[in-house]
Design an enzyme around this catalytic site. Structure first.
Site, short mmCIF file in Angstrom:
data_model
loop_
_atom_site.label_atom_id
_atom_site.label_comp_id
_atom_site.label_asym_id
_atom_site.label_seq_id
_atom_site.Cartn_x
_atom_site.Cartn_y
_atom_site.Cartn_z
N SER A 127 1.16 -0.81 0.11
CA SER A 127 -0.39 0.23 -0.04
C SER A 127 0.74 0.84 -0.11
CB SER A 127 -0.81 -0.09 1.20
OG SER A 127 -1.82 -0.83 0.78
N LYS A 155 0.45 3.25 -2.41
CA LYS A 155 -1.14 4.57 -3.62
C LYS A 155 -0.15 5.75 -2.97
CE LYS A 155 -4.04 0.66 -1.62
NZ LYS A 155 -4.18 0.37 -0.08
N TYR A 160 -3.16 -3.34 -10.38
CA TYR A 160 -2.71 -2.72 -9.27
C TYR A 160 -1.80 -4.16 -8.18
CZ TYR A 160 -4.38 -2.63 -4.80
OH TYR A 160 -3.78 -1.93 -2.84
N TYR A 209 -5.20 4.24 7.29
CA TYR A 209 -7.02 3.70 7.58
C TYR A 209 -7.43 4.08 8.73
CZ TYR A 209 -3.84 0.61 4.42
OH TYR A 209 -3.88 0.12 2.96
N VAL A 230 0.83 -3.52 4.11
CA VAL A 230 0.96 -4.64 4.46
C VAL A 230 2.27 -6.21 4.69
CG1 VAL A 230 -1.36 -5.19 4.75
CG2 VAL A 230 -0.45 -5.87 2.65
N1 GLU Z 1 -2.01 -5.93 -2.25
C1 GLU Z 1 -1.93 -5.35 -0.75
C2 GLU Z 1 -3.77 -5.34 -1.36
O1 GLU Z 1 -4.69 -4.41 -1.81
C3 GLU Z 1 -1.66 -4.23 -0.18
C4 GLU Z 1 -2.72 -3.54 1.20
C5 GLU Z 1 -1.97 -3.19 2.03
O2 GLU Z 1 -0.53 -2.64 1.95
O3 GLU Z 1 -2.56 -2.32 2.71
O4 GLU Z 1 -4.67 -6.17 -0.65
#
Ligand code: GLU
Length: 411
Positions: free
Chosen positions: A64, A67, A188, A240, A258
């Protein structure tokens, strides 16, 4: 002398090695095998110096943390309006993989949750090499080295991507994703599988913190507006459902992933990355959060730790014959200029006002307008005005009515 900064960062990581709370993410098989005890900390200043301790050159997948950077690429390539049509900027208060759509528009609430990140990814131009290539180009420029997608992480996450596929299908049903759903999710997931080190992420963060200029290569990778927007959204929604306690407790725009990476970028100061795979209930690195709490309080990095800036701009007021001299210093911004104008407004009886800018480093755009307006009004009151500015920090010192402020030498 060895700089104490390095020793301090070592002390921070030493205090964390005994902490084994949290779990490694296991919903993506390739992440479940990560060494849970790895710990790395890297800090890059906006002047381009990096300090690192621990496993700072070990690669991990961005997840993430990609992002905010993908959001920046979408803003860069497609403009604010196009991005705004598909994603909001409000904290969702929900977990990263919730749909979290706004009522009415059905836009995902922000680009830091998966739904928003999918909408952002789908906006990227699929031509000219493809969305992932475009992201890799910009991510590499941000890191200052060529980055790559890890095929194993990519394939492993695609095998368990039902939830992201479902989110993308929902977005398509609302017309927010118009591209092929499988292509968008696959792209993605590759975006999340870009491999970086803690050092890379710290440099990428320092680029945001420095208004878009990569501090090591000197390249302007992002416009300042885009860097500001990205940091703002990180502050509002990067952590989050833990966003509120993060802002109050740490106060640094941040993004967790994550795989265990945690990026923080403090505007005007530095980019920081902690990498440690055990996660808390929000999906953020346990040791990463603790490290940031400590850095924020020890180094005074909380954004809301207000500095009293205005008064420090006035270095000295002195009287010299029929002149009153105001010597300024540092950076003249809104509150500094306000302080100067307030002081000048109290002055009575002086026929000549001198502004000495010898010790001024920089005058902001707003500071400049205010100072020039002050000088213009002094002149309208019948005073003579001079500016000492050998370093030209106040170029074209035209007070606004066509009169050019005299140089000190001509007085
Ligand atoms: N690739 C992970 C997902 O889409 C990223 C989530 C994250 O890092 O919080 O579930």
């Amino acid at each position: 002398m060895r700089t104490p900064v390095q020793d301090y960062l070592r002390e921070v990581t030493d205090s964390l090695v005994g902490i084994h709370d949290g779990e490694v993410a296991d919903y993506i098989p390739a992440l479940a095998t990560a060494d849970p005890d790895v710990l790395a900390l890297a800090l890059t200043t906006i002047t381009g110096r990096t300090y690192s301790v621990g496993d700072a050159d070990r690669e991990f997948s961005l997840q993430s943390i990609s992002k905010p950077f993908a959001y920046a690429v979408a803003l860069l390539d497609h403009g604010f309006e196009a991005v705004d049509r598909v994603v909001g900027v409000e904290p969702s208060g929900e977990a990263f993989d919730e749909l979290s759509l706004e009522k009415g528009s059905h836009r995902p609430r922000n680009p830091m949750i998966n739904a928003g990140a999918l909408a952002v990814h789908s906006l990227l131009d699929p031509d000219n090499g493809g969305r992932v290539e475009r992201l890799l180009d910009v991510f590499s420029a941000l890191a200052g080295r060529p980055l790559r997608v890890d095929a194993e992480v990519h394939v492993s996450e695609m095998a368990t991507a039902d939830r992201n596929l479902a989110l993308a299908h929902m977005l398509r049903s609302y017309g927010l994703v118009t591209a092929d759903v499988h292509d968008v999710v696959d792209g993605y997931v590759q975006q999340c599988a870009v491999m970086v080190t803690a050092r890379d992420v710290a440099v990428m963060g320092a680029t945001l913190a420095g208004g878009g200029v990569q501090p090591v290569t000197g390249e302007r990778v992002l416009p300042a507006r885009v860097a500001r927007q990205t940091l703002s959204v990180m502050l509002a929604a990067g952590m989050y459902n833990g966003a509120g306690s993060w802002i109050t407790g740490v106060g640094i725009p941040a993004k967790s992933g994550v795989s265990g990476g945690l990026l923080g970028a403090l505007p005007g100061q530095a980019g920081v990355c902690v990498f440690s795979p055990r996660l808390d209930a929000h999906g953020s690195s346990v040791r990463g959060v603790l490290a940031f709490q400590r850095l924020s309080s020890d180094l005074g990095l909380h954004l809301m730790d207000a500095e009293r800036l205005g008064e420090t701009v006035l270095r000295e007021r002195r009287e010299d014959g029929d002149e009153v001299v105001y010597a300024l210093q540092g950076v003249v911004e809104f509150t500094g200029a306000e302080h100067l104008l307030h002081e000048l407004a109290q002055e009575e009886g002086w026929t000549c006002v001198v502004l000495d800018l010898t010790h001024v480093d920089r005058v902001t755009r707003v500071g400049r307008r205010m100072v020039l307006e002050g000088l213009r009004r002094l002149r309208l009151d019948g005073r003579r005005v001079a500016v000492v500015d050998a370093g030209r920090v106040l170029p074209d010192a035209d007070p606004g009515d066509g009169e050019v402020v005299e140089d000190r030498a001509q007085l």
